[in-house]
Design an enzyme around this catalytic site. Sequence first.
Site, PDB file in Angstrom:
ATOM      1  CE1 TYR A   1      -3.677  -2.065   5.100  1.00 39.26           C
ATOM      2  CE2 TYR A   1      -2.808   0.108   4.560  1.00 39.26           C
ATOM      3  CZ  TYR A   1      -3.360  -1.095   4.165  1.00 39.26           C
ATOM      4  OH  TYR A   1      -3.591  -1.323   2.826  1.00 39.26           O
TER       5      TYR A   1
ATOM      6  CB  SER B   1      -0.861  -0.003   1.265  1.00 38.08           C
ATOM      7  OG  SER B   1      -1.346   1.303   1.520  1.00 38.08           O
TER       8      SER B   1
HETATM    9  N1  LIG Z   1      -8.560  -1.022  -1.763  1.00 38.02           N
HETATM   10  C1  LIG Z   1      -7.585  -0.127  -1.675  1.00 38.02           C
HETATM   11  O1  LIG Z   1      -7.776   1.057  -1.937  1.00 38.02           O
HETATM   12  C2  LIG Z   1      -6.196  -0.581  -1.276  1.00 38.02           C
HETATM   13  C3  LIG Z   1      -5.184   0.378  -1.262  1.00 38.02           C
HETATM   14  C4  LIG Z   1      -3.917  -0.020  -0.926  1.00 38.02           C
HETATM   15  C5  LIG Z   1      -3.666  -1.334  -0.616  1.00 38.02           C
HETATM   16  N2  LIG Z   1      -4.677  -2.245  -0.617  1.00 38.02           N
HETATM   17  C6  LIG Z   1      -4.357  -3.639  -0.295  1.00 38.02           C
HETATM   18  O2  LIG Z   1      -4.997  -4.492  -1.216  1.00 38.02           O
HETATM   19  C7  LIG Z   1      -5.271  -5.756  -0.587  1.00 38.02           C
HETATM   20  C8  LIG Z   1      -6.733  -6.119  -0.784  1.00 38.02           C
HETATM   21  O3  LIG Z   1      -7.527  -5.142  -0.172  1.00 38.02           O
HETATM   22  P1  LIG Z   1      -9.048  -4.882  -0.536  1.00 38.02           P
HETATM   23  O4  LIG Z   1      -9.208  -3.430  -0.660  1.00 38.02           O
HETATM   24  O5  LIG Z   1      -9.468  -5.765  -1.636  1.00 38.02           O
HETATM   25  O6  LIG Z   1      -9.809  -5.262   0.814  1.00 38.02           O
HETATM   26  P2  LIG Z   1     -10.376  -6.640   1.388  1.00 38.02           P
HETATM   27  O7  LIG Z   1     -11.340  -7.239   0.428  1.00 38.02           O
HETATM   28  O8  LIG Z   1     -10.876  -6.295   2.751  1.00 38.02           O
HETATM   29  O9  LIG Z   1      -9.114  -7.575   1.428  1.00 38.02           O
HETATM   30  C9  LIG Z   1      -8.452  -8.011   2.543  1.00 38.02           C
HETATM   31  C10 LIG Z   1      -8.886  -9.421   2.833  1.00 38.02           C
HETATM   32  O10 LIG Z   1      -7.941  -9.982   3.744  1.00 38.02           O
HETATM   33  C11 LIG Z   1      -8.665 -10.818   4.572  1.00 38.02           C
HETATM   34  N3  LIG Z   1      -7.998 -11.160   5.837  1.00 38.02           N
HETATM   35  C12 LIG Z   1      -7.883 -10.401   6.952  1.00 38.02           C
HETATM   36  N4  LIG Z   1      -7.269 -11.094   7.909  1.00 38.02           N
HETATM   37  C13 LIG Z   1      -6.986 -12.316   7.392  1.00 38.02           C
HETATM   38  C14 LIG Z   1      -6.362 -13.479   7.896  1.00 38.02           C
HETATM   39  N5  LIG Z   1      -5.932 -13.554   9.173  1.00 38.02           N
HETATM   40  N6  LIG Z   1      -6.228 -14.557   7.078  1.00 38.02           N
HETATM   41  C15 LIG Z   1      -6.702 -14.528   5.814  1.00 38.02           C
HETATM   42  N7  LIG Z   1      -7.317 -13.452   5.281  1.00 38.02           N
HETATM   43  C16 LIG Z   1      -7.446 -12.355   6.067  1.00 38.02           C
HETATM   44  C17 LIG Z   1      -9.981 -10.120   4.831  1.00 38.02           C
HETATM   45  O11 LIG Z   1     -10.912 -11.086   5.233  1.00 38.02           O
HETATM   46  P3  LIG Z   1     -12.268 -10.701   6.005  1.00 38.02           P
HETATM   47  O12 LIG Z   1     -13.182 -10.208   4.910  1.00 38.02           O
HETATM   48  O13 LIG Z   1     -12.656 -12.015   6.599  1.00 38.02           O
HETATM   49  O14 LIG Z   1     -11.925  -9.643   7.003  1.00 38.02           O
HETATM   50  C18 LIG Z   1     -10.267  -9.507   3.474  1.00 38.02           C
HETATM   51  O15 LIG Z   1     -11.074 -10.351   2.694  1.00 38.02           O
HETATM   52  C19 LIG Z   1      -4.868  -5.610   0.865  1.00 38.02           C
HETATM   53  O16 LIG Z   1      -3.564  -6.121   1.036  1.00 38.02           O
HETATM   54  C20 LIG Z   1      -4.853  -4.092   1.065  1.00 38.02           C
HETATM   55  O17 LIG Z   1      -3.987  -3.694   2.100  1.00 38.02           O
HETATM   56  C21 LIG Z   1      -5.950  -1.891  -0.939  1.00 38.02           C
END
Ligand SMILES: NC(=O)c1ccc[n+]([C@@H]2O[C@H](COP(=O)([O-])OP(=O)(O)OC[C@H]3O[C@@H](n4cnc5c(N)ncnc54)[C@H](OP(=O)(O)O)[C@@H]3O)[C@@H](O)[C@H]2O)c1
Length: 243
Positions: A165, A144
Amino acid sequence: MPEKTALVTGAGRAEGLGVAVARVLAGQGHHVIVTARKDGEAEERAAELRAEGFSAEGLRLDLTDSADAARVAGHVKSRYGRLDVLINNASCMPEFDTLSMLDADIDYVRTALEVNVVGVWALVQAVAPLLEAAPAARVVNVSSGAYRQIAAGADLPQQVGAPAYSFSKYALNALTGSLAATFRDTNVLVNAVDPGRAATHPELGVDEEDRPAAESAVWMAWAATLPADGPTGGVFYDGERVA
Ligand SMILES: NC(=O)c1ccc[n+]([C@@H]2O[C@H](COP(=O)([O-])OP(=O)(O)OC[C@H]3O[C@@H](n4cnc5c(N)ncnc54)[C@H](OP(=O)(O)O)[C@@H]3O)[C@@H](O)[C@H]2O)c1
């Protein structure tokens, strides 16, 4: 059954980047293993991908449970004998309301490091022989831009948004470099990708800067399919090296 297999962590949410990148990789001819920590969610997402004509399966994988990593690695070994792509997408959520290192909830710091760094490290250990067995394996650690607020000895602003984070993503970038060095002289390339701001949590409100998950997913898949002379150990944003 496609020749190449890709495993994606944290792909339980239909709106998330995990499923979005699984869809891109499946479209490029991978069999995708979507994983999620909640029972049933991974298989639900996999069934949706199969309904779209892709080759997909779902497995439960909680990154805080080493037994899960071992079980998933055992499954991949017995079915496919190798792993071509590992997307470490799972992450705890940013604690948006916290703006200082001193206000960080230390229990949440532990959680962030456990999921975003230690969990990734443990999973890579568990699947390392499978990555090395693939002709051109790629590991993508989803980072990120928040990491830019953290640095060793730099002149930084006093405020740090989502400190647990952000710190964990900085550490994930460091882990990426160290793993890339570890896999030097193998066919495994390891990189981190900042996916940019993607509209994956509409319940939190969508900013005009947020883009569709599918757009970020293209660049995650790009790092997952680098050529043999591609980079390793870097942090990338839309295909450009940023760290
Ligand atoms: N969207 C953005 O703008 C953005 C920006 C920068 C970086 N990112 C990165 O992109 C990636 C995906 O993010 P996203 O936006 O698509 O959000 P997301 O759908 O919430 O993705 C994160 C997933 O990780 C899961 N998770 C949390 N703890 C876990 C564990 N102990 N074991 C296995 N899975 C676990 C969550 O599960 P639960 O649903 O069960 O909680 C969730 O489904 C992440 O690494 C995030 O930091 C996103």
